[in-house]
Design a protein around this motif. Structure first.
Motif, PDB file in Angstrom:
ATOM      1  N   PRO A 148      55.091-127.282  42.001  1.00  0.00           N
ATOM      2  CA  PRO A 148      56.372-126.577  42.060  1.00  0.00           C
ATOM      3  C   PRO A 148      56.189-125.126  42.487  1.00  0.00           C
ATOM      4  O   PRO A 148      55.228-124.461  42.095  1.00  0.00           O
ATOM      5  CB  PRO A 148      56.894-126.675  40.624  1.00  0.00           C
ATOM      6  N   THR A 149      57.126-124.647  43.291  1.00  0.00           N
ATOM      7  CA  THR A 149      57.140-123.238  43.672  1.00  0.00           C
ATOM      8  C   THR A 149      58.087-122.499  42.727  1.00  0.00           C
ATOM      9  O   THR A 149      58.628-123.084  41.787  1.00  0.00           O
ATOM     10  CB  THR A 149      57.608-123.080  45.125  1.00  0.00           C
ATOM     11  N   ASP A 150      58.322-121.217  42.998  1.00  0.00           N
ATOM     12  CA  ASP A 150      59.263-120.478  42.168  1.00  0.00           C
ATOM     13  C   ASP A 150      60.683-120.535  42.721  1.00  0.00           C
ATOM     14  O   ASP A 150      61.583-119.877  42.216  1.00  0.00           O
ATOM     15  CB  ASP A 150      58.815-119.020  42.009  1.00  0.00           C
ATOM     16  N   GLN A 151      60.894-121.354  43.778  1.00  0.00           N
ATOM     17  CA  GLN A 151      62.218-121.493  44.358  1.00  0.00           C
ATOM     18  C   GLN A 151      62.983-122.643  43.712  1.00  0.00           C
ATOM     19  O   GLN A 151      62.408-123.702  43.436  1.00  0.00           O
ATOM     20  CB  GLN A 151      62.131-121.724  45.860  1.00  0.00           C
ATOM     21  N   VAL A 152      64.264-122.419  43.472  1.00  0.00           N
ATOM     22  CA  VAL A 152      65.146-123.426  42.884  1.00  0.00           C
ATOM     23  C   VAL A 152      66.356-123.601  43.793  1.00  0.00           C
ATOM     24  O   VAL A 152      67.015-122.612  44.156  1.00  0.00           O
ATOM     25  CB  VAL A 152      65.604-123.012  41.469  1.00  0.00           C
ATOM     26  N   ARG A 153      66.610-124.846  44.189  1.00  0.00           N
ATOM     27  CA  ARG A 153      67.807-125.156  44.960  1.00  0.00           C
ATOM     28  C   ARG A 153      68.981-125.310  43.999  1.00  0.00           C
ATOM     29  O   ARG A 153      68.857-125.999  42.979  1.00  0.00           O
ATOM     30  CB  ARG A 153      67.601-126.446  45.738  1.00  0.00           C
ATOM     31  N   VAL A 154      70.097-124.662  44.322  1.00  0.00           N
ATOM     32  CA  VAL A 154      71.273-124.671  43.456  1.00  0.00           C
ATOM     33  C   VAL A 154      72.460-125.241  44.227  1.00  0.00           C
ATOM     34  O   VAL A 154      72.742-124.793  45.352  1.00  0.00           O
ATOM     35  CB  VAL A 154      71.605-123.248  42.960  1.00  0.00           C
ATOM     36  N   ASN A 206      78.641-124.230  49.255  1.00  0.00           N
ATOM     37  CA  ASN A 206      78.408-123.946  47.835  1.00  0.00           C
ATOM     38  C   ASN A 206      76.980-124.274  47.394  1.00  0.00           C
ATOM     39  O   ASN A 206      76.740-124.670  46.256  1.00  0.00           O
ATOM     40  CB  ASN A 206      79.422-124.662  46.943  1.00  0.00           C
ATOM     41  N   ALA A 207      76.035-124.119  48.312  1.00  0.00           N
ATOM     42  CA  ALA A 207      74.616-124.314  48.008  1.00  0.00           C
ATOM     43  C   ALA A 207      73.882-122.999  48.171  1.00  0.00           C
ATOM     44  O   ALA A 207      74.274-122.131  48.966  1.00  0.00           O
ATOM     45  CB  ALA A 207      74.009-125.367  48.924  1.00  0.00           C
ATOM     46  N   GLY A 208      72.824-122.817  47.427  1.00  0.00           N
ATOM     47  CA  GLY A 208      72.025-121.610  47.524  1.00  0.00           C
ATOM     48  C   GLY A 208      70.651-121.824  46.930  1.00  0.00           C
ATOM     49  O   GLY A 208      70.312-122.929  46.482  1.00  0.00           O
ATOM     50  N   THR A 209      69.850-120.778  46.935  1.00  0.00           N
ATOM     51  CA  THR A 209      68.526-120.819  46.303  1.00  0.00           C
ATOM     52  C   THR A 209      68.354-119.577  45.450  1.00  0.00           C
ATOM     53  O   THR A 209      68.956-118.532  45.696  1.00  0.00           O
ATOM     54  CB  THR A 209      67.390-120.883  47.343  1.00  0.00           C
ATOM     55  N   THR A 210      67.533-119.703  44.440  1.00  0.00           N
ATOM     56  CA  THR A 210      67.185-118.587  43.579  1.00  0.00           C
ATOM     57  C   THR A 210      65.726-118.726  43.190  1.00  0.00           C
ATOM     58  O   THR A 210      65.081-119.732  43.513  1.00  0.00           O
ATOM     59  CB  THR A 210      68.088-118.552  42.330  1.00  0.00           C
ATOM     60  N   ARG A 211      65.184-117.747  42.489  1.00  0.00           N
ATOM     61  CA  ARG A 211      63.767-117.775  42.103  1.00  0.00           C
ATOM     62  C   ARG A 211      63.641-117.824  40.583  1.00  0.00           C
ATOM     63  O   ARG A 211      64.258-117.042  39.871  1.00  0.00           O
ATOM     64  CB  ARG A 211      63.029-116.554  42.647  1.00  0.00           C
ATOM     65  N   VAL A 212      62.836-118.764  40.128  1.00  0.00           N
ATOM     66  CA  VAL A 212      62.534-118.927  38.708  1.00  0.00           C
ATOM     67  C   VAL A 212      61.045-119.234  38.590  1.00  0.00           C
ATOM     68  O   VAL A 212      60.567-120.192  39.212  1.00  0.00           O
ATOM     69  CB  VAL A 212      63.353-120.067  38.071  1.00  0.00           C
ATOM     70  N   PRO A 213      60.274-118.461  37.841  1.00  0.00           N
ATOM     71  CA  PRO A 213      58.854-118.797  37.666  1.00  0.00           C
ATOM     72  C   PRO A 213      58.695-120.235  37.172  1.00  0.00           C
ATOM     73  O   PRO A 213      59.473-120.691  36.318  1.00  0.00           O
ATOM     74  CB  PRO A 213      58.376-117.785  36.618  1.00  0.00           C
ATOM     75  N   PRO A 214      57.714-120.986  37.712  1.00  0.00           N
ATOM     76  CA  PRO A 214      57.572-122.400  37.343  1.00  0.00           C
ATOM     77  C   PRO A 214      57.412-122.648  35.848  1.00  0.00           C
ATOM     78  O   PRO A 214      57.778-123.714  35.357  1.00  0.00           O
ATOM     79  CB  PRO A 214      56.312-122.834  38.107  1.00  0.00           C
ATOM     80  N   ASP A 215      56.878-121.667  35.115  1.00  0.00           N
ATOM     81  CA  ASP A 215      56.643-121.865  33.686  1.00  0.00           C
ATOM     82  C   ASP A 215      57.762-121.297  32.810  1.00  0.00           C
ATOM     83  O   ASP A 215      57.624-121.247  31.584  1.00  0.00           O
ATOM     84  CB  ASP A 215      55.312-121.238  33.272  1.00  0.00           C
ATOM     85  N   GLN A 216      58.878-120.894  33.416  1.00  0.00           N
ATOM     86  CA  GLN A 216      59.965-120.286  32.658  1.00  0.00           C
ATOM     87  C   GLN A 216      61.194-121.199  32.619  1.00  0.00           C
ATOM     88  O   GLN A 216      61.558-121.794  33.630  1.00  0.00           O
ATOM     89  CB  GLN A 216      60.370-118.949  33.279  1.00  0.00           C
ATOM     90  N   PRO A 217      61.850-121.325  31.454  1.00  0.00           N
ATOM     91  CA  PRO A 217      63.112-122.076  31.403  1.00  0.00           C
ATOM     92  C   PRO A 217      64.231-121.253  32.022  1.00  0.00           C
ATOM     93  O   PRO A 217      64.177-120.016  32.042  1.00  0.00           O
ATOM     94  CB  PRO A 217      63.327-122.296  29.902  1.00  0.00           C
ATOM     95  N   ALA A 218      65.229-121.946  32.532  1.00  0.00           N
ATOM     96  CA  ALA A 218      66.359-121.256  33.155  1.00  0.00           C
ATOM     97  C   ALA A 218      67.610-122.101  33.015  1.00  0.00           C
ATOM     98  O   ALA A 218      67.534-123.339  32.886  1.00  0.00           O
ATOM     99  CB  ALA A 218      66.075-120.958  34.628  1.00  0.00           C
ATOM    100  N   THR A 219      68.764-121.442  33.040  1.00  0.00           N
ATOM    101  CA  THR A 219      70.057-122.121  32.941  1.00  0.00           C
ATOM    102  C   THR A 219      70.971-121.633  34.054  1.00  0.00           C
ATOM    103  O   THR A 219      71.043-120.417  34.322  1.00  0.00           O
ATOM    104  CB  THR A 219      70.713-121.853  31.577  1.00  0.00           C
ATOM    105  N   LEU A 220      71.652-122.571  34.695  1.00  0.00           N
ATOM    106  CA  LEU A 220      72.637-122.251  35.724  1.00  0.00           C
ATOM    107  C   LEU A 220      74.029-122.329  35.105  1.00  0.00           C
ATOM    108  O   LEU A 220      74.332-123.279  34.379  1.00  0.00           O
ATOM    109  CB  LEU A 220      72.532-123.223  36.897  1.00  0.00           C
ATOM    110  N   THR A 221      74.880-121.358  35.406  1.00  0.00           N
ATOM    111  CA  THR A 221      76.243-121.329  34.873  1.00  0.00           C
ATOM    112  C   THR A 221      77.217-121.121  36.024  1.00  0.00           C
ATOM    113  O   THR A 221      77.015-120.210  36.849  1.00  0.00           O
ATOM    114  CB  THR A 221      76.411-120.208  33.840  1.00  0.00           C
ATOM    115  N   ALA A 222      78.237-121.962  36.089  1.00  0.00           N
ATOM    116  CA  ALA A 222      79.262-121.856  37.126  1.00  0.00           C
ATOM    117  C   ALA A 222      80.544-121.277  36.524  1.00  0.00           C
ATOM    118  O   ALA A 222      80.940-121.631  35.403  1.00  0.00           O
ATOM    119  CB  ALA A 222      79.541-123.225  37.737  1.00  0.00           C
TER     120      ALA A 222
END
Length: 479
Positions: free
Chosen positions: A396-402, A429-445
């Motif tokens: 996994p990279t640090d990129q997240v498809r949203v 309505n698509a984008g990308t963001t960065r999240v370190p592979p070892d970090q939890p993250a939450t997306l909110t709309a």
């Protein structure tokens, strides 16, 4: 006088001359030494040749090896099974077991295949010490008698132990038992057997470590609250042993075997060996499904062949039939220069499974996300997945498809305890963001009025895809 003159005059001269002449050394001691050395070397060569010939004969199973001679072990059966006490109703039937031992050690009539093991030495392995043949499990199941036996094998100096299934009619004596399968695996301490029954159905038997719990699943059920449930069709037959009677005719799905103990899953896998109909929708069913799937899709449309591929794979992976299942393409575009898509699959009255894939019908598809969601509010959830590298093991990279829901005005990502950060979205309505592979993250709309539409955690990259979506915490949002 003349004699005295000769002695007095010539004697010293002759003696001095004699001392100057080299006399050859006696040849016999040197010859004897060389001959002893030659004899010793001949004996060594002869002994080595004899040993090599004997070892070759032993290794070829021509020269019998003494029973006390140690062998070189090349494979070991799972200790969790070998160390367990014999189980099943036949465990105490010494006479039956002795007869089975005699049959197994008798040669080809045992049914032990000469190709036991899948190595270059196939065809040469022979049953070793008969007294070391052990019954691990034996019992009568509906219409069948089954036995799991540990059989020592030997190929010259090499040894290994195989776990072999034997089966026969209910109540069969040892002479009626026939070879039904074997394993030499050391990784999975579980043995499974599927045998046809007299009524056209089948009997499945699973033997795991002593003290473990065995389940055999029927059809899976994705509940509306976003959990996966299995119909457990296994019945216990002692500690660590389960069996199931399967109905006649091909099964729609391959049953899944789970063996657990000490609050962890020891083994999980399909129950092979039976007739399975599988998920094979007709062309008409797929046409109807794909037409509905394209409605309200966003982004660059997938080619028909690509869409058929990803939808067919999602049905197969989730074990859902085409009839009664709703499929929607939430977004389609590209990833790494190849087509990509996010789609959801929902059985009637059940939860929603999100799949993200990229690839094409020529080179194959990579699965980036399998996530079981509750049915309520799925349309308002943002969904994201971690983008993998396109080389090696694809870490996994640090990129997240949203992918934001259709009504979202904006989406934020919250990494750990950091403040939320806005995610830039394109027209689809698509984008990308960065999240370190070892970090939890939450997306909110959020809606245009600032209210929260929905929130979804970014799941970790799934390391093992052997189970169904919702089987592990990485593939569901419901605890």
């Amino acid at each position: 006088m003349t004699e005295n003159f000769a002695r007095s005059t010539l004697g010293p001269a002759l003696g001095q001359a004699a001392h100057g002449v080299g006399v050859p050394e006696d040849p016999w001691p040197g010859f004897a030494r060389r001959e002893r050395r030659h004899r010793r070397n001949r004996l060594i060569r002869t002994a080595v040749a004899a040993v090599v010939a004997a070892l070759a004969g032993v290794q070829a199973n021509v020269v019998p090896l003494p029973g006390w001679a140690p062998g070189i072990a090349v494979a070991a059966a799972p200790a969790a099974l070998l160390d367990a006490p014999p189980r099943g109703a036949l465990a105490g039937d010494r006479a039956w077991l002795d007869t089975l031992r005699e049959r197994i050690s008798a040669g080809p009539a045992t049914g032990v295949p000469t190709a036991l093991g899948g190595s270059k030495t196939d065809g040469f392995w022979k049953v070793g010490d008969r007294d070391r043949i052990r019954l691990l499990y034996g019992s009568d199941r509906p219409g069948r008698r089954v036995a799991l036996v540990a059989v020592p094998l030997r190929f010259g100096l090499l040894t290994k132990e195989a776990l072999v299934w034997y089966a026969g009619p209910a109540g069969a004596d040892a002479g009626q038992m026939r070879y039904a399968g074997h394993s030499e695996a050391v990784d999975d301490p579980v043995m499974t057997l599927m045998q046809a029954g007299p009524d056209g159905g089948a009997v499945a038997v699973v033997v795991g470590p002593a003290g473990s719990t065995v389940t055999i699943s029927g059809d899976p059920r994705y509940t509306p609250r976003g959990t996966l449930e299995y119909e457990d069709i296994a019945r216990a037959d002692g500690s660590g042993v389960g069996f199931a009677v399967l109905p006649p005719g091909p099964l729609r799905h391959e049953p899944v075997v789970r063996v657990s103990g000490d609050s962890r899953v020891i083994f999980q896998g399909g129950l092979g060996g039976g007739p399975y109909a599988g998920i094979d929708p007709t062309a008409r069913e797929m046409d109807v499904l794909l037409t509905a799937a394209r409605r309200d899709s966003r982004g660059t449309p997938l080619a028909d062949a690509d869409l058929r591929d990803v939808v067919g794979w999602a049905l197969l992976d989730s074990r859902l039939p085409a009839a009664g299942t709703t499929v929607r393409v939430r977004w389609s575009g590209s990833e790494g220069g190849r087509p990509a898509a996010l789609l959801t699959v929902q059985p009637a009255g059940g939860g929603v499974i999100a799949y993200a894939m990229h690839g094409d019908h020529r080179t194959g598809w990579g699965v980036d996300l399998r996530l079981l969601l509750p049915a309520e509010g799925t349309d308002r959830r943002p969904i994201g997945w971690r983008i993998r590298a396109e080389h090696g093991t694809r870490p996994p990279t640090d990129q997240v498809r949203v992918i934001a829901p259709p009504d979202a005005a904006r989406v934020t990502v919250t990494v750990g305890g950091a403040p939320p950060v806005a995610v830039a979205l394109d027209a689809s309505n698509a984008g990308t963001t960065r999240v370190p592979p070892d970090q939890p993250a939450t997306l909110t709309a959020y809606a245009t009025d600032g209210s929260v539409l929905g929130a979804t955690p970014v799941p970790p990259v799934e390391a093992d895809m052997s189970g169904l979506p919702g089987d592990s915490p990485a593939t569901r949002v419901t605890p």
